[in-house]
Enzyme design. Sequence first.
Site, PDB file in Angstrom:
ATOM      1  CG  HIS A 170     -51.674  51.707   0.260  1.00 43.27           C
ATOM      2  ND1 HIS A 170     -50.683  52.114  -0.596  1.00 43.27           N
ATOM      3  CD2 HIS A 170     -51.497  52.418   1.402  1.00 43.27           C
ATOM      4  CE1 HIS A 170     -49.938  53.029  -0.006  1.00 43.27           C
ATOM      5  NE2 HIS A 170     -50.411  53.228   1.203  1.00 43.27           N
ATOM      6  CD  GLU A 221     -53.644  53.573   4.841  1.00 49.52           C
ATOM      7  OE1 GLU A 221     -53.009  54.643   4.900  1.00 49.52           O
ATOM      8  OE2 GLU A 221     -53.104  52.469   4.633  1.00 49.52           O
ATOM      9  CG  HIS A 222     -53.238  57.005   0.729  1.00 49.35           C
ATOM     10  ND1 HIS A 222     -52.252  57.892   0.363  1.00 49.35           N
ATOM     11  CD2 HIS A 222     -52.587  55.886   1.125  1.00 49.35           C
ATOM     12  CE1 HIS A 222     -51.063  57.345   0.521  1.00 49.35           C
ATOM     13  NE2 HIS A 222     -51.253  56.116   0.982  1.00 49.35           N
ATOM     14  CD  GLU A 240     -47.003  57.019   0.282  1.00 52.37           C
ATOM     15  OE1 GLU A 240     -47.392  55.846   0.313  1.00 52.37           O
ATOM     16  OE2 GLU A 240     -47.649  57.972   0.746  1.00 52.37           O
ATOM     17  CG  LEU A 268     -29.239  31.761  13.733  1.00 53.20           C
ATOM     18  CD1 LEU A 268     -28.379  30.512  13.481  1.00 53.20           C
ATOM     19  CD2 LEU A 268     -30.239  31.456  14.851  1.00 53.20           C
TER      20      LEU A 268
END
Length: 934
Positions: A206, A209-210, A290, A477
């Site tokens: 992650h 990716e930044h 975040e 449901l």
Amino acid sequence: MSGHLAPRRRLAAAVLWSLNILSRSATVAFVPTSLSRTSNVFRLHEKKNCRINDANGRNYGRSATTLTMVSGPDGSNDKSCEQLSTPTNFDNADSLTRRRLVLSLLASASFAPVAANAISETAAATTSTTAVANAAISPAAAAEANAAPIRVLKPPLDLRSYETYTLPNGLTVLLVSDPASTTAAVAMNVHVGACSDPVEVPGLAHFCEHMLFLGTDKFPDEDSFNKFLSANGGTNNAFTDSEKTVYYFEMDGSINSRFSEALLRFGSFFSGPLFTESATGRELNAIDSENSKNLQNDVFRLYELEKDRVNSEHPYSKFFTGNKDTLLEGTKRQKINLREQLVKFYESYYSANQMSLAVVGPQSIPQLKQFVQEGFGSIPNRSIDPPKDKWAYKILPYDGGKSGKSLVPAEKSIMEIVPIQELRQVTITWPIIFKSKEERETFRLNKPDYFVASLLGHEGVGSLLSYMKEKGWANSLGASDNANLSDFITFEVTVELTNKGLGAINEVCEAIFSYIQMMQKSAFPDYVFDENLQLDELEWRYTTKGQPGSYVQSLATSMDSFPPSLYVAGPRRLALKETEDKLISSDDPRMSFKTSGQRDLLKDSCTDLIGRLTVDNSFLTVFSKTFEGKTNQVEKWYGTNYNVRPIPMTTLMRWSNPMLAGSIGLAYPRKNVFIPTESGLRVKKKPKQNGNPKALSFEEKIKPIEPPTLIRDDGDEGRWTVYFKQDDRFGKPKAFLIFQLLTGELYTSPLKASLAMLYQQCAADKLNEYTYDARLADLSYDLQVMPRGVRLTFGGYNDKLKTFASYVTSKLARELDDVLPSNEDEFERYKDNLLRALSAFKVKQPYAHAIYYSSLSQQPRNFQYTNDQLVSALKETSLPQLVDYVKTLWSAGKGEALIQGNYDKKEALDIVNTIDKTINFKTISSDQYPARLK
């Protein structure tokens, strides 16, 4: 609303909100996506009504709305919700997501988003590293590049040109030429995700990716890409999933030089990112911020606990988000250089032969090919194997507790979780583990989870939901898959419980196992498969293009899941195999299976899946505030309080030998009478626009469309004013009917507004058994009580639309006993749902409050009621008040109507006459008309 949960999106469970308070009516579902850039602003994908939908708005869980975290780098939406809510738009939500879990029913006061399992971030900051030289072209890649073009199946109404091929460096490319548009969009799917994080550095995928957005060797300015896109009407974002990381952008593509430059800039992310020390340090704060704001988010908290039940040696058990402790303090303690780890991760996994690129633009295919070669031809090919090969089919994600390597026991256990919001729900989960890549591919092509979920999540007569509502146990449901990886999925049934249902969890689960036992012992009726195919192919037949940005993401994602010919059709169609060894090869819509053997393939696949839904292979998760103060465990990353305990053997034995389904009224769904006939699909007036599509000029775009015409005017003192417009633009056998009864005093106080919400909710619930099949067949209705009266809107295929509209109107306006609570207990259930929904607003994040209050400010003066006002008023409501209020809604007024679509004038007038006789209201004089709103 509930049902066959189909929102297909990456990680975690989704959130089905009990009420969309802002619109004061229908249920809205929010489906979390993956770890993503920027703040938690969401893109709404409207789906049809039913089990919970797919991106086409079709019934892959039809019902509710899918929410995907995809904000722009500045924290704002890159597209408006309205733009992305087109029901027949396969570009929207990725019809691609067929069947993924949803249904964490969070009661919410607005469709203020919940940051599902997505981690956002802001693109900024600069970095620095060296790119690796291109590897030599492999013989396989060269052969593929020279191979004959593969025909990509596409919907009949899609006039765009498609071509897929492989660049010399091994990059798989799908080009879509759309000369009728000026917008271009591009998505790159890198086939590595958070599962490949080093054990020592959780969150590294992650973080990588930044960092790719923060400067490259060709464009070193940290904010260069964002500035360029902003100057060209563009937006960009990215998300990190378990096994993939997807980067994408959208912009004005009408100027070749600008679009080609955008591709050069974007391509440099993957050939020469900088990973500078300064940007690395600053971006850690964004990651940590975040993570911090999601600590009180129930979806994130549930998702992490779900992963704690996985074998700790399987990579899905990792903490995917990352925070300052894992990425900074943790690396320091271990004497690990974070930047070196970033570079190592990038150089280990970012290889052209493990990437898929999708491009949609107004240029021709040859022109797009040239741009792609210039922008992406220099991405290094490191000739690596798929990262998932390191664990898939080698490490069991669940092993029945034999190894004891999961943090939390899974099979035959129950986890009791204290939520942040006022939630009551139980989920039964079954891990479905694949032994080989071939088994996984067969499952993906046959989609047995779709058919099984369509039965378990059905809402008509004889369904699980109807039985549980009759018992007073459930509000909704849903059934679908949740975790969806290469080597396993989890299949789930989730029930949003009433207070009474919370005390009857054993009985709720027994009913679910009774239905499963029925499916195991008696074959699915052929019409279950036939009808699902017909509905699916109707959607395919009339699908039109939507937003390029959403569409290109779905294409890039499907390129890693389906054969080239099925890049478009794979996520959007059923029965993808004609025989065991042959894929479908035609674009033409099908109204039946080619052979009974083709249906038998799906039957066998469903039989196999149903055989795995056993008591011994299941585990339970329960959400309730009643566990507060009674838990003894705390989850590591989010601090969630929970208990885990084994399910008693007596309970397991009872579920293994449940009551016979027939003895408690459970049965397979009836045949769907709302599916349109072939003759009913005839288009009465062909569209004016034919020939080769081309982009509209500015003058053409601003040219007014011919408005509807007045076809009935009874005067100021008369009953109806009717407008009509026959479709000559879209060429679809669909229509929309809007009826409004103008009358005052319906919304003039918080009390009346609360009664209006109660009426809308209980009417929708009471009519659900009838309207569910209609929603599956793309017929919809909407009831709204507004400041100037009550409005009914109907839409869908016109073949059965009149019958549907007449029945629903009759129930709503005349047969009130059929749509109002039959007793105090039922009234209190609806009231409780609304109170929980309104109260949940208090725990939303600040931006959600800002969205809500900004929308509230746009309400007409004197009709702006806050959540607190509505909660106070709702607490004072009673069943007699509701009955008296509803009787006034339809008694008198002035009728207004708009009929638009595949009808002629005579049919339009006939429909209005039918509705007029059904409502049978008293005409009011012009001086009694409600005042115009200010």
